[in-house]
Enzyme design. Structure first.
Site, mmCIF file in Angstrom:
data_model
loop_
_atom_site.group_PDB
_atom_site.id
_atom_site.type_symbol
_atom_site.label_atom_id
_atom_site.label_comp_id
_atom_site.label_asym_id
_atom_site.label_seq_id
_atom_site.Cartn_x
_atom_site.Cartn_y
_atom_site.Cartn_z
ATOM 1 N N ASP A 81 30.908 25.628 -9.736
ATOM 2 C CA ASP A 81 29.488 25.803 -10.070
ATOM 3 C C ASP A 81 28.701 26.283 -8.853
ATOM 4 O O ASP A 81 29.168 26.212 -7.718
ATOM 5 C CB ASP A 81 28.895 24.484 -10.598
ATOM 6 C CG ASP A 81 29.031 23.342 -9.594
ATOM 7 O OD1 ASP A 81 30.070 23.273 -8.909
ATOM 8 O OD2 ASP A 81 28.093 22.535 -9.489
ATOM 9 N N GLU A 143 29.782 20.100 -9.078
ATOM 10 C CA GLU A 143 29.649 19.524 -7.732
ATOM 11 C C GLU A 143 28.199 19.531 -7.281
ATOM 12 O O GLU A 143 27.732 18.598 -6.634
ATOM 13 C CB GLU A 143 30.517 20.312 -6.743
ATOM 14 C CG GLU A 143 30.645 19.662 -5.366
ATOM 15 C CD GLU A 143 29.572 20.058 -4.366
ATOM 16 O OE1 GLU A 143 29.470 19.373 -3.342
ATOM 17 O OE2 GLU A 143 28.818 21.031 -4.602
#
Ligand code: ZN
Length: 386
Positions: A81, A143
């Site tokens: 991400d 994350e």
């Protein structure tokens, strides 16, 4: 083996596949596109790929890609991400990789889609048919927001390896420790009333004053009690970040909220710190006639520490010719350590460019990172029988 795209082409495709994670729902996206790209490239190189939806978010996925077998081995890990972006502050399209001045621009170029392209490009150029220990590529979800991808893996406990490298941007410096992060809220509920007579209410702001003095005393105790010379700021910190309360000077303040963060050193327990803070509150409630609630704004991130004597730290110090150090940001490192791996953080690109408009990876970071990856695979997957 089927050919896979060039490094630049892989990076272009990864960056063109948006995968923003954010606590604000209108920004939050699935990471499926990135996972599918990685799965396609890695399975074409003979990796066994396992794609796992997150238990609490079925549109987001972790990927574990494994080549070889054994109970040792090396994990090369990254998150799929990115953070959101400020469209008007980018000079180019954040989802279109662009090379200018020896730099590759794009959202996630250094943090950290570029890392995956570098890893896969390195791996495909190596002869890996005789692995003595497994090589595992781990790609996590979320994350940047909650770390729920790494948390889920730690809870499942199915990923096993001896060593792990997380390729977060550290400008190729090995990192063996960081502090933990907790973000907490204290909410005081009193009783409002006319300001002319203090007996008509219980002032939440007065109570918050007591809460803050207790917290400041606690903060001083922590500072006196703990220190760690590995860090520039070598003691645990607590910052009062925002406070809201009351509405009018002539009304007794009925509600007041404080938000603060706490950054603990390795070896300190976030849970124990929460319990100590919670213990400070009942006597203030009693004294002030208020109700005081302590809650977390985000799930906490534990501190991270891998001993400097660990083989992977030593190996990376040799490969990079740099001493292991510490950073001021948090990573998925503590969750990988919880799974029993000796973990370090080391990656291409600088944290100074991460989370910024016009994020880039300097071209001169790529080849040295490939040498580190090659060296680690040779050492921990090809040469060792451990
Ligand atoms: Zn990152």
């Amino acid at each position: 083996m089927p050919a896979i795209p060039s490094l630049i082409s892989m990076m272009t495709q990864l960056i063109a596949s948006p995968s923003i994670s954010c606590s604000q729902a209108h920004w939050d996206q699935s990471n499926k596109g990135v996972i599918q790209l990685l799965e396609g490239w890695l399975s074409s190189q003979g990796f066994q790929c396992e794609v796992m939806p997150l238990p609490d978010q079925p549109t987001k996925f972790n990927l574990i890609a494994t080549l070889g077998s054994g109970d040792g081995g090396l994990v090369l890990s990254g998150h799929t991400d990115t953070v959101p972006y400020d469209e008007d502050r980018w000079k180019s399209n954040p989802f279109s990789l662009e090379e200018r001045d020896q730099k590759l621009y794009g959202l996630g170029s250094c943090d950290m889609k570029g890392f995956f392209a570098i890893v896969i490009d390195t791996v495909q150029k190596m002869q890996l048919s005789n692995l003595k220990q497994p090589l595992i590529i781990l790609a996590t979800a979320d994350e940047e927001s909650s770390m729920s991808g790494a948390r889920a893996l730690a809870e499942q406990g199915s990923l096993k390896a001896r060593y792990a490298l997380i390729g977060e941007p550290t400008s190729l410096t090995p990192i063996h420790a960081h502090k933990g992060i907790m973000m907490e809220r204290i909410k005081v509920t009193g009783q409002s009333g006319h300001s002319s007579n203090p007996a008509l209410g219980n002032n939440a702001m007065d109570a918050m004053h007591s809460v803050m003095s207790e917290l400041m005393t606690f903060r001083t105790q922590l500072k006196n009690q703990y220190s760690d010379a590995n860090f520039v700021i070598d003691y645990p910190t607590m910052n009062f970040g925002c406070i809201h309360g009351g509405d009018n000077p002539n009304r007794i303040c009925g509600r007041c909220e404080l938000e603060f963060d706490l950054r603990a050193l390795p070896g300190m327990s976030n849970q124990a710190l929460m319990a100590e803070i919670a213990q400070l509150l009942p006597s203030i409630e009693e004294k002030t006639g208020t109700t005081i609630q302590l809650s977390s704004l985000f799930p906490d991130i534990p501190s991270f520490y891998t001993p400097i004597e660990s083989d992977i730290i030593k190996a990376c110090e040799t490969l990079t010719k740099r001493k292991a150090s510490t950073v001021a940001f948090a990573t998925e490192g503590p969750f990988l350590n919880q799974m029993g791996m000796e973990t370090l953080i080391l990656g291409p690109g600088s944290i100074d460019q991460a989370h910024q408009p016009n994020e880039f990876m300097a071209l001169n970071q790529i080849q040295p990172m490939q040498e580190v990856i090659r060296g680690l695979i040779e050492r921990f997957c090809l040469q060792t029988n451990e």
